[in-house]
Scaffold this motif. Structure first.
Motif, PDB file in Angstrom:
ATOM      1  N   LEU A  37       0.840  -1.198   0.000  1.00 42.62           N
ATOM      2  CA  LEU A  37       0.000   0.000   0.000  1.00 42.62           C
ATOM      3  C   LEU A  37       0.877   1.252   0.000  1.00 42.62           C
ATOM      4  CD1 LEU A  37      -2.765  -1.012   2.570  1.00 42.62           C
ATOM      5  CD2 LEU A  37      -2.978  -0.837   0.085  1.00 42.62           C
ATOM      6  N   PRO A  38       0.459   2.281  -0.741  1.00 39.62           N
ATOM      7  CA  PRO A  38       1.242   3.522  -0.743  1.00 39.62           C
ATOM      8  C   PRO A  38       1.092   4.254   0.590  1.00 39.62           C
ATOM      9  CG  PRO A  38      -0.787   3.817  -1.967  1.00 39.62           C
ATOM     10  CD  PRO A  38      -0.731   2.359  -1.584  1.00 39.62           C
ATOM     11  N   GLY A  39       2.049   5.098   0.890  1.00 35.83           N
ATOM     12  CA  GLY A  39       1.989   5.877   2.125  1.00 35.83           C
ATOM     13  C   GLY A  39       2.546   5.113   3.306  1.00 35.83           C
ATOM     14  N   THR A  40       2.351   5.693   4.468  1.00 32.50           N
ATOM     15  CA  THR A  40       2.898   5.086   5.680  1.00 32.50           C
ATOM     16  C   THR A  40       1.886   4.160   6.340  1.00 32.50           C
ATOM     17  OG1 THR A  40       2.096   6.843   7.139  1.00 32.50           O
ATOM     18  CG2 THR A  40       4.274   7.173   6.119  1.00 32.50           C
ATOM     19  N   PRO A  41       2.363   3.134   7.016  1.00 30.26           N
ATOM     20  CA  PRO A  41       1.438   2.266   7.748  1.00 30.26           C
ATOM     21  C   PRO A  41       0.587   3.040   8.759  1.00 30.26           C
ATOM     22  CG  PRO A  41       3.556   1.196   7.553  1.00 30.26           C
ATOM     23  CD  PRO A  41       3.725   2.610   7.055  1.00 30.26           C
ATOM     24  N   ARG A  42       1.168   4.035   9.428  1.00 30.36           N
ATOM     25  CA  ARG A  42       0.408   4.799  10.426  1.00 30.36           C
ATOM     26  C   ARG A  42      -0.767   5.529   9.777  1.00 30.36           C
ATOM     27  NH1 ARG A  42       1.901   6.101  15.627  1.00 30.36           N
ATOM     28  NH2 ARG A  42       2.696   3.974  15.390  1.00 30.36           N
ATOM     29  N   ALA A  43      -0.579   6.059   8.586  1.00 32.42           N
ATOM     30  CA  ALA A  43      -1.685   6.734   7.893  1.00 32.42           C
ATOM     31  C   ALA A  43      -2.814   5.745   7.622  1.00 32.42           C
ATOM     32  CB  ALA A  43      -1.196   7.360   6.588  1.00 32.42           C
ATOM     33  N   TRP A  44      -2.481   4.535   7.228  1.00 32.74           N
ATOM     34  CA  TRP A  44      -3.493   3.509   6.988  1.00 32.74           C
ATOM     35  C   TRP A  44      -4.155   3.075   8.292  1.00 32.74           C
ATOM     36  CZ3 TRP A  44      -5.630   2.565   2.497  1.00 32.74           C
ATOM     37  CH2 TRP A  44      -4.942   2.922   1.335  1.00 32.74           C
ATOM     38  N   THR A  45      -3.371   3.002   9.348  1.00 34.60           N
ATOM     39  CA  THR A  45      -3.929   2.639  10.659  1.00 34.60           C
ATOM     40  C   THR A  45      -4.968   3.673  11.080  1.00 34.60           C
ATOM     41  OG1 THR A  45      -1.968   1.438  11.381  1.00 34.60           O
ATOM     42  CG2 THR A  45      -3.353   2.369  13.111  1.00 34.60           C
ATOM     43  N   TYR A  46      -4.610   4.936  10.980  1.00 41.37           N
ATOM     44  CA  TYR A  46      -5.554   5.983  11.374  1.00 41.37           C
ATOM     45  C   TYR A  46      -6.757   6.033  10.431  1.00 41.37           C
ATOM     46  CZ  TYR A  46      -2.181   7.881  14.754  1.00 41.37           C
ATOM     47  OH  TYR A  46      -1.320   8.062  15.803  1.00 41.37           O
ATOM     48  N   ALA A  47      -6.527   5.860   9.134  1.00 41.11           N
ATOM     49  CA  ALA A  47      -7.636   5.890   8.175  1.00 41.11           C
ATOM     50  C   ALA A  47      -8.622   4.754   8.447  1.00 41.11           C
ATOM     51  CB  ALA A  47      -7.104   5.797   6.750  1.00 41.11           C
ATOM     52  N   SER A  48      -8.100   3.572   8.748  1.00 43.05           N
ATOM     53  CA  SER A  48      -9.018   2.461   9.024  1.00 43.05           C
ATOM     54  C   SER A  48      -9.726   2.670  10.362  1.00 43.05           C
ATOM     55  CB  SER A  48      -8.299   1.116   8.971  1.00 43.05           C
ATOM     56  OG  SER A  48      -7.278   1.031   9.932  1.00 43.05           O
ATOM     57  N   GLY A  49      -9.059   3.300  11.320  1.00 41.95           N
ATOM     58  CA  GLY A  49      -9.719   3.627  12.588  1.00 41.95           C
ATOM     59  C   GLY A  49     -10.853   4.613  12.390  1.00 41.95           C
ATOM     60  N   VAL A  50     -10.617   5.628  11.576  1.00 44.98           N
ATOM     61  CA  VAL A  50     -11.670   6.604  11.263  1.00 44.98           C
ATOM     62  C   VAL A  50     -12.822   5.906  10.547  1.00 44.98           C
ATOM     63  CG1 VAL A  50     -12.218   8.613   9.813  1.00 44.98           C
ATOM     64  CG2 VAL A  50     -10.173   8.630  11.244  1.00 44.98           C
ATOM     65  N   ALA A  51     -12.495   5.032   9.605  1.00 45.69           N
ATOM     66  CA  ALA A  51     -13.537   4.310   8.873  1.00 45.69           C
ATOM     67  C   ALA A  51     -14.386   3.467   9.827  1.00 45.69           C
ATOM     68  CB  ALA A  51     -12.907   3.423   7.794  1.00 45.69           C
ATOM     69  N   GLU A  52     -13.747   2.774  10.755  1.00 43.54           N
ATOM     70  CA  GLU A  52     -14.495   1.953  11.705  1.00 43.54           C
ATOM     71  C   GLU A  52     -15.393   2.804  12.593  1.00 43.54           C
ATOM     72  OE1 GLU A  52     -11.800  -2.009  12.254  1.00 43.54           O
ATOM     73  OE2 GLU A  52     -11.109  -0.185  13.250  1.00 43.54           O
ATOM     74  N   LEU A  53     -14.906   3.950  13.024  1.00 41.91           N
ATOM     75  CA  LEU A  53     -15.731   4.837  13.842  1.00 41.91           C
ATOM     76  C   LEU A  53     -16.915   5.392  13.044  1.00 41.91           C
ATOM     77  CD1 LEU A  53     -12.884   6.682  15.775  1.00 41.91           C
ATOM     78  CD2 LEU A  53     -14.504   5.007  16.716  1.00 41.91           C
ATOM     79  N   ALA A  54     -16.673   5.733  11.797  1.00 38.74           N
ATOM     80  CA  ALA A  54     -17.754   6.238  10.945  1.00 38.74           C
ATOM     81  C   ALA A  54     -18.787   5.144  10.668  1.00 38.74           C
ATOM     82  CB  ALA A  54     -17.181   6.777   9.633  1.00 38.74           C
ATOM     83  N   LEU A  55     -18.317   3.934  10.408  1.00 37.87           N
ATOM     84  CA  LEU A  55     -19.243   2.826  10.187  1.00 37.87           C
ATOM     85  C   LEU A  55     -20.068   2.553  11.438  1.00 37.87           C
ATOM     86  CD1 LEU A  55     -16.871   0.478   8.178  1.00 37.87           C
ATOM     87  CD2 LEU A  55     -18.902   1.651   7.282  1.00 37.87           C
ATOM     88  N   ALA A  56     -19.421   2.615  12.594  1.00 41.15           N
ATOM     89  CA  ALA A  56     -20.138   2.403  13.861  1.00 41.15           C
ATOM     90  C   ALA A  56     -21.247   3.435  14.022  1.00 41.15           C
ATOM     91  CB  ALA A  56     -19.167   2.474  15.038  1.00 41.15           C
ATOM     92  N   ALA A  57     -20.939   4.685  13.739  1.00 50.68           N
ATOM     93  CA  ALA A  57     -21.947   5.748  13.846  1.00 50.68           C
ATOM     94  C   ALA A  57     -23.092   5.493  12.867  1.00 50.68           C
ATOM     95  CB  ALA A  57     -21.309   7.108  13.587  1.00 50.68           C
ATOM     96  N   GLY A  58     -22.760   5.101  11.648  1.00 50.52           N
ATOM     97  CA  GLY A  58     -23.793   4.820  10.654  1.00 50.52           C
ATOM     98  C   GLY A  58     -24.683   3.660  11.037  1.00 50.52           C
ATOM     99  N   LEU A  59     -24.105   2.634  11.648  1.00 52.43           N
ATOM    100  CA  LEU A  59     -24.890   1.478  12.087  1.00 52.43           C
ATOM    101  C   LEU A  59     -25.807   1.827  13.256  1.00 52.43           C
ATOM    102  CD1 LEU A  59     -22.117  -1.242  11.927  1.00 52.43           C
ATOM    103  CD2 LEU A  59     -24.226  -1.240  10.589  1.00 52.43           C
ATOM    104  N   ALA A  60     -25.371   2.743  14.077  1.00 55.86           N
ATOM    105  CA  ALA A  60     -26.152   3.104  15.267  1.00 55.86           C
ATOM    106  C   ALA A  60     -27.413   3.891  14.921  1.00 55.86           C
ATOM    107  CB  ALA A  60     -25.283   3.905  16.238  1.00 55.86           C
ATOM    108  N   LEU A  61     -27.418   4.524  13.770  1.00 55.57           N
ATOM    109  CA  LEU A  61     -28.563   5.352  13.377  1.00 55.57           C
ATOM    110  C   LEU A  61     -29.450   4.604  12.389  1.00 55.57           C
ATOM    111  CD1 LEU A  61     -26.580   8.662  12.808  1.00 55.57           C
ATOM    112  CD2 LEU A  61     -27.986   8.057  14.794  1.00 55.57           C
ATOM    113  N   PRO A  62     -30.706   4.400  12.722  1.00 60.50           N
ATOM    114  CA  PRO A  62     -31.597   3.647  11.826  1.00 60.50           C
ATOM    115  C   PRO A  62     -31.652   4.206  10.402  1.00 60.50           C
ATOM    116  CG  PRO A  62     -32.645   3.929  13.957  1.00 60.50           C
ATOM    117  CD  PRO A  62     -31.387   4.755  13.980  1.00 60.50           C
TER     118      PRO A  62
END
Length: 126
Positions: A37-62
């Motif tokens: 993957l291009p870029g740094t592993p830390r950038a991917w770690t944070y991006a996937s963390g943000v994605a998981e938090l956003a998905l969690a918020a989306g799942l919580a709202l009907p």
């Protein structure tokens, strides 16, 4: 609360916990980022963390549950290469760690099916 109503909230909780862990202990996630993957592993770690938090918020709202559940299923498929990398990298570790890394691989299937089930159940309630 019936099981069908708890299911999306439990999945949201799982994703929120995992997403927060990407920020609380990023080093362990950095190690699973495929080197291709291009870029740094830390950038991917944070991006996937943000994605998981956003998905969690989306799942919580009907209102956004169906779309978030489908995106969650896709996300679980998308992070599978990181689980493969972890299993390969950990093949020489002690047996409990090796077993945990290998055990994560088939775990993706029920996670994908869970997210699809949440989407299907949300579809019936629209």
């Amino acid at each position: 609360m019936p099981r069908s109503q708890r299911s999306p909230l439990l999945l949201a909780g799982l994703l929120a916990t995992a997403g927060a862990a990407h920020f609380a202990a990023p080093r362990r996630f950095d190690e699973t980022v495929p080197r291709t993957l291009p870029g740094t592993p830390r950038a991917w770690t944070y991006a996937s963390g943000v994605a998981e938090l956003a998905l969690a918020a989306g799942l919580a709202l009907p209102r956004t549950r169906k779309a978030a559940a489908l995106a969650t299923a896709a996300f679980f498929v998308g992070v599978f290469p990181a689980n493969v990398k972890m299993a390969v990298d950990w093949r020489h570790r002690p047996t409990p760690q090796k077993a945990a890394a290998i055990g994560r691989l088939p775990l993706q299937i029920p996670l994908v099916l869970w997210a699809r089930g949440v989407a299907k159940n949300a579809e019936g309630r629209s």
